[in-house]
Design a protein around this motif. Structure first.
Motif, PDB file in Angstrom:
ATOM      1  N   PHE A  80       0.762  -1.240   0.038  1.00  0.00           N
ATOM      2  CA  PHE A  80      -0.169   0.048  -0.091  1.00  0.00           C
ATOM      3  C   PHE A  80       0.739   1.136   0.052  1.00  0.00           C
ATOM      4  O   PHE A  80       0.428   2.279  -0.233  1.00  0.00           O
ATOM      5  CB  PHE A  80      -1.031   0.254   1.378  1.00  0.00           C
ATOM      6  N   ARG A  81       2.141   1.306   0.186  1.00  0.00           N
ATOM      7  CA  ARG A  81       2.979   2.219   0.145  1.00  0.00           C
ATOM      8  C   ARG A  81       3.735   2.468  -1.183  1.00  0.00           C
ATOM      9  O   ARG A  81       4.484   3.454  -1.233  1.00  0.00           O
ATOM     10  CB  ARG A  81       4.163   2.105   1.380  1.00  0.00           C
ATOM     11  N   VAL A  82       3.497   1.541  -1.983  1.00  0.00           N
ATOM     12  CA  VAL A  82       4.190   1.706  -3.488  1.00  0.00           C
ATOM     13  C   VAL A  82       3.179   2.702  -4.061  1.00  0.00           C
ATOM     14  O   VAL A  82       1.976   2.506  -4.145  1.00  0.00           O
ATOM     15  CB  VAL A  82       3.978   0.221  -4.103  1.00  0.00           C
ATOM     16  N   PRO A  83       4.029   3.607  -4.594  1.00  0.00           N
ATOM     17  CA  PRO A  83       3.223   4.824  -5.600  1.00  0.00           C
ATOM     18  C   PRO A  83       2.403   3.838  -6.680  1.00  0.00           C
ATOM     19  O   PRO A  83       2.943   2.845  -7.155  1.00  0.00           O
ATOM     20  CB  PRO A  83       4.418   5.509  -6.265  1.00  0.00           C
ATOM     21  N   VAL A  84       1.272   4.449  -6.993  1.00  0.00           N
ATOM     22  CA  VAL A  84       0.253   4.212  -7.927  1.00  0.00           C
ATOM     23  C   VAL A  84      -0.267   2.596  -7.592  1.00  0.00           C
ATOM     24  O   VAL A  84      -1.554   2.503  -7.420  1.00  0.00           O
ATOM     25  CB  VAL A  84       0.866   3.714  -9.474  1.00  0.00           C
ATOM     26  N   LEU A  85       0.293   1.642  -7.228  1.00  0.00           N
ATOM     27  CA  LEU A  85      -0.204   0.467  -6.797  1.00  0.00           C
ATOM     28  C   LEU A  85      -0.987   0.589  -5.544  1.00  0.00           C
ATOM     29  O   LEU A  85      -2.060   0.117  -5.285  1.00  0.00           O
ATOM     30  CB  LEU A  85       0.920  -0.616  -6.568  1.00  0.00           C
ATOM     31  N   GLY A  86      -0.450   1.228  -4.622  1.00  0.00           N
ATOM     32  CA  GLY A  86      -1.060   1.665  -3.265  1.00  0.00           C
ATOM     33  C   GLY A  86      -2.523   2.389  -3.496  1.00  0.00           C
ATOM     34  O   GLY A  86      -3.226   2.066  -2.837  1.00  0.00           O
ATOM     35  N   TRP A  87      -2.300   3.251  -4.382  1.00  0.00           N
ATOM     36  CA  TRP A  87      -3.667   4.099  -4.774  1.00  0.00           C
ATOM     37  C   TRP A  87      -4.621   3.166  -5.162  1.00  0.00           C
ATOM     38  O   TRP A  87      -5.675   3.168  -4.949  1.00  0.00           O
ATOM     39  CB  TRP A  87      -3.487   5.009  -5.857  1.00  0.00           C
ATOM     40  N   ILE A  88      -4.286   2.084  -6.217  1.00  0.00           N
ATOM     41  CA  ILE A  88      -5.200   1.159  -6.651  1.00  0.00           C
ATOM     42  C   ILE A  88      -5.876   0.358  -5.747  1.00  0.00           C
ATOM     43  O   ILE A  88      -6.769  -0.104  -5.408  1.00  0.00           O
ATOM     44  CB  ILE A  88      -4.665   0.329  -7.829  1.00  0.00           C
TER      45      ILE A  88
END
Length: 251
Positions: A80-88
């Motif tokens: 959830f802290r990974v950019p873009v992936l976390g947002w998704i």
């Protein structure tokens, strides 16, 4: 065919994801779902499938979407802290799982359970925590993550089994076996596991063990039906077979 849940018919981030994923998976696998009516159309549930291939989450996700529910998985908190992936992950309602002390984990489970119930959502939890270590791909010993969620708020605990994915991507295989296309994969949904006598005992290890055993038994019976053969009398246990467990999704 039964009516779909509003969570798949209302516009959401699932729609663009489905537009991309569904045709690709359908090209690779011919997914045949048995007993789709056993997955609740409305309200909360915990869906617990068997796990023996890195590709089978896509099979499960597509099967659940076709049945009419939005597929939401438990995922490692770090993702959830990974950019873009976390947002998704956040926008699609995935559930973060932290590696923490038992007290912290228990508190988090209660909060997650409450959120699932309040929002009427389902969540997919692999009770084995990682790919099975069983030599013949039968379910191995389960962990307590799925039943903890179910017992905390009386959420229906639904077993699922799938078979055929190993022909697309075997356990620990690098890359996919794409030819021939549309390999058959069978998915079956079972009746809710009866844990009514254990409700409210999510913090009791004996109750968790008993509920987990019932769940793994139910998944194994479903897989026996798909494979048309009997599972070994003794379930594979990595700790007694000298293998290190590397659970990812629950504890």
């Amino acid at each position: 065919m039964r009516n779909r849940s509003p969570e798949t018919t209302r516009p959401s981030i699932f729609w663009p994801v489905a537009v991309i994923v569904l045709p690709l998976v359908s090209l690779i696998a011919k997914i045949r779902v048995r007993n789709p009516e056993k997955l609740p159309r409305d309200g909360a549930y915990v869906l617990a499938p068997n796990h023996y291939s890195e590709f089978d989450p896509l099979i499960v996700a597509v099967a659940v979407w076709r049945i009419g529910r939005a597929p939401r998985f438990m995922a490692k908190e770090s993702l959830f802290r990974v950019p873009v992936l976390g947002w998704i992950l956040r926008r699609t309602g995935m559930i973060p799982v932290a590696r923490a002390s038992s007290a912290t984990a228990a508190k988090q489970t209660m909060l997650q359970s409450k959120e699932i119930v309040e929002n009427g959502r389902g969540v997919i939890v692999y009770p084995e925590g990682t790919l099975t270590r069983d030599p013949d791909l039968w379910p191995m010993r389960g962990k307590s993550g799925a039943v903890r969620l179910a017992l905390t708020d009386g959420i229906p605990l639904i077993p699922m089994a799938q078979w055929g994915t190993q022909e697309i991507m075997g356990r620990y295989q690098k890359g996919l076996s794409l030819w021939p296309l549309r390999k058959p994969v069978d998915v079956i949904v079972g009746d809710p596991v009866d844990v009514s006598d254990l409700q409210g005992r999510g913090g009791d290890q004996a109750a968790l063990n008993e509920a987990t055993t019932r769940l793994m038994n139910a998944i194994t019976v479903l897989l026996e039906e798909l494979r048309d053969e009997k599972a070994p009398a003794e379930r594979w246990n990595p700790s007694t077979h000298g293998q290190k467990e590397t659970g990812r999704l629950d504890s």
